[in-house]
Design an enzyme around this catalytic site. Structure first.
Site, short mmCIF file in Angstrom:
data_model
loop_
_atom_site.label_atom_id
_atom_site.label_comp_id
_atom_site.label_asym_id
_atom_site.label_seq_id
_atom_site.Cartn_x
_atom_site.Cartn_y
_atom_site.Cartn_z
N SER A 39 0.83 -1.21 0.00
CA SER A 39 0.00 0.00 0.00
C SER A 39 0.86 1.25 0.00
CB SER A 39 -0.99 0.06 1.18
OG SER A 39 -0.84 -1.00 2.06
N ARG A 92 -0.35 -9.30 -3.64
CA ARG A 92 0.23 -9.92 -2.45
C ARG A 92 -0.82 -10.78 -1.77
NH1 ARG A 92 3.60 -5.80 0.62
NH2 ARG A 92 5.48 -7.06 0.71
N THR A 93 -0.43 -11.98 -1.38
CA THR A 93 -1.30 -12.81 -0.53
C THR A 93 -0.79 -12.68 0.89
OG1 THR A 93 -1.75 -14.35 -2.34
CG2 THR A 93 -2.18 -15.14 -0.12
N HIS A 94 -1.64 -12.23 1.78
CA HIS A 94 -1.22 -12.03 3.17
C HIS A 94 -1.42 -13.31 3.99
CE1 HIS A 94 -1.55 -7.76 1.99
NE2 HIS A 94 -0.64 -7.55 2.94
N GLU A 193 -2.51 -4.18 16.25
CA GLU A 193 -2.06 -4.58 17.58
C GLU A 193 -2.83 -3.86 18.68
OE1 GLU A 193 0.02 -3.37 15.11
OE2 GLU A 193 0.39 -5.45 14.53
N SER A 212 3.21 -8.42 6.65
CA SER A 212 3.51 -9.07 5.37
C SER A 212 4.95 -9.52 5.14
CB SER A 212 3.13 -8.12 4.22
OG SER A 212 3.92 -6.95 4.27
I1 8IG Z 1 -0.72 0.10 6.74
O1 8IG Z 1 -0.28 -0.41 12.62
C1 8IG Z 1 -0.44 -0.85 8.44
N1 8IG Z 1 -0.19 -2.15 8.46
N2 8IG Z 1 0.53 -4.90 12.16
N3 8IG Z 1 0.12 -2.62 12.39
C2 8IG Z 1 0.28 -3.72 11.60
N4 8IG Z 1 0.19 -3.66 10.29
C3 8IG Z 1 -0.07 -2.46 9.74
C4 8IG Z 1 -0.24 -1.31 10.49
C5 8IG Z 1 -0.15 -1.39 11.91
N5 8IG Z 1 -0.48 -0.30 9.64
#
Ligand code: 8IG
Length: 272
Positions: A39, A92-94, A193, A212
């Site tokens: 992103s 992308r595959t997460h 989180e 990722s």
């Molecule tokens: I964009 O604050 C993005 N990806 N784990 N934490 C986590 N992944 C994210 C965050 C974030 N912001």
């Protein structure tokens, strides 16, 4: 059914198959470098060179449809200004999608099978350092993998010292001397989180939180690629930022930063 879901199948054979399809569809027999654009990083694809071919990723063996709005599911072959070829992965595959690690790292293994020896992994992520306002790009210097999983199968012992190549980080700093770097902590997601988890990440040595890149970097190293990792800080991590995190806000910060970090990435790629 995705062939990677057959536990008896060899994921490297499937990656080879995918690479030969990419060679055929793009007319480019060998790619030199590969980039995964997370992103905020999408603009870079237009700036690094001339797009030779664009393929919807799900038409290539082992790739799946993008799960998320704001993520583009294409593979592009781009001819760089110096005549080299880049494979640009916008699909992308997460890990949090729950399809297993093989699917997560398939694009990286495919990139290696196309011939790429450099893997540039980019992402949008949360920042733990308060000085990193949304829109700040940060180099990944190392990672802590909190997914409790690995893309390696069986007794495959891969060295991860200097996983995030110091040579490539130095090149990135030639492009922008002001680039900070930090340790990327990969959580499983898809929830952001808790503030306590962010404090834990900080205490154990983390600076960036994301969902990722660590698993992909491990697979890239297993395939003997040199890895460059870049995070776009789209939000301060939970509890560091006092207001709740929203996915829309994160997408907007990424969108707003796109021209600047796209130019930065193109500048870096031009020096590799
Ligand atoms: I964009 O604050 C993005 N990806 N784990 N934490 C986590 N992944 C994210 C965050 C974030 N912001």
């Amino acid at each position: 059914m995705n062939p990677l879901d057959d536990p008896m199948a060899d994921p490297f054979e499937i990656a080879k198959q995918a690479a030969s399809e990419i060679a055929e569809r793009t007319g480019v027999p060998k790619h030199d470098i590969a980039l995964t654009l997370g992103s905020g990083w999408g603009k870079a694809a237009d700036l690094i060179g001339e797009t030779v071919a664009t393929i919807p990723a799900q038409e290539i063996t082992g790739f799946s449809k993008p799960a998320l709005e704001g993520h583009v599911g294409t593979l592009r072959s781009v001819r760089l200004h110096d005549g080299k070829h880049a494979l640009v992965i916008g699909a992308r595959t997460h890990y949090y999608e729950g399809h297993g690690v093989r699917r997560v790292v398939h694009s990286v293994r495919t990139a290696a099978a196309t011939g790429a020896t450099v893997m540039i992994l980019t992402n949008g992520a949360g920042g733990i350092r308060e000085t990193w306002t949304p829109g700040t790009p940060v180099l990944i210097s190392d990672h802590i993998n909190l997914t409790a999983n690995s893309p390696l199968e069986g007794a495959t012992f891969v060295d991860l010292t200097d996983l995030y190549s110091s040579r490539l980080r130095a090149i990135a700093r030639e492009a922008d001397a002001s680039l900070d770097e930090g340790v990327y902590v990969q959580f499983r997601g898809p929830n952001y989180e808790t503030p306590a988890e962010v404090q834990m990440a900080k205490i154990i040595g983390g600076h960036i939180v994301g969902m990722s890149t660590a698993l992909e970097a491990i697979a890239a190293r297993q395939s003997r690629m040199e890895v460059l990792g870049l995070s776009l800080i789209t939000n301060l991590a939970a509890g560091i930022q006092k207001t709740p995190l929203s996915h829309e806000e994160v997408l907007k910060a990424g969108h707003d930063a796109e021209p600047v970090i796209g130019a930065l990435l193109a500048n870096i790629v031009g020096r590799i």
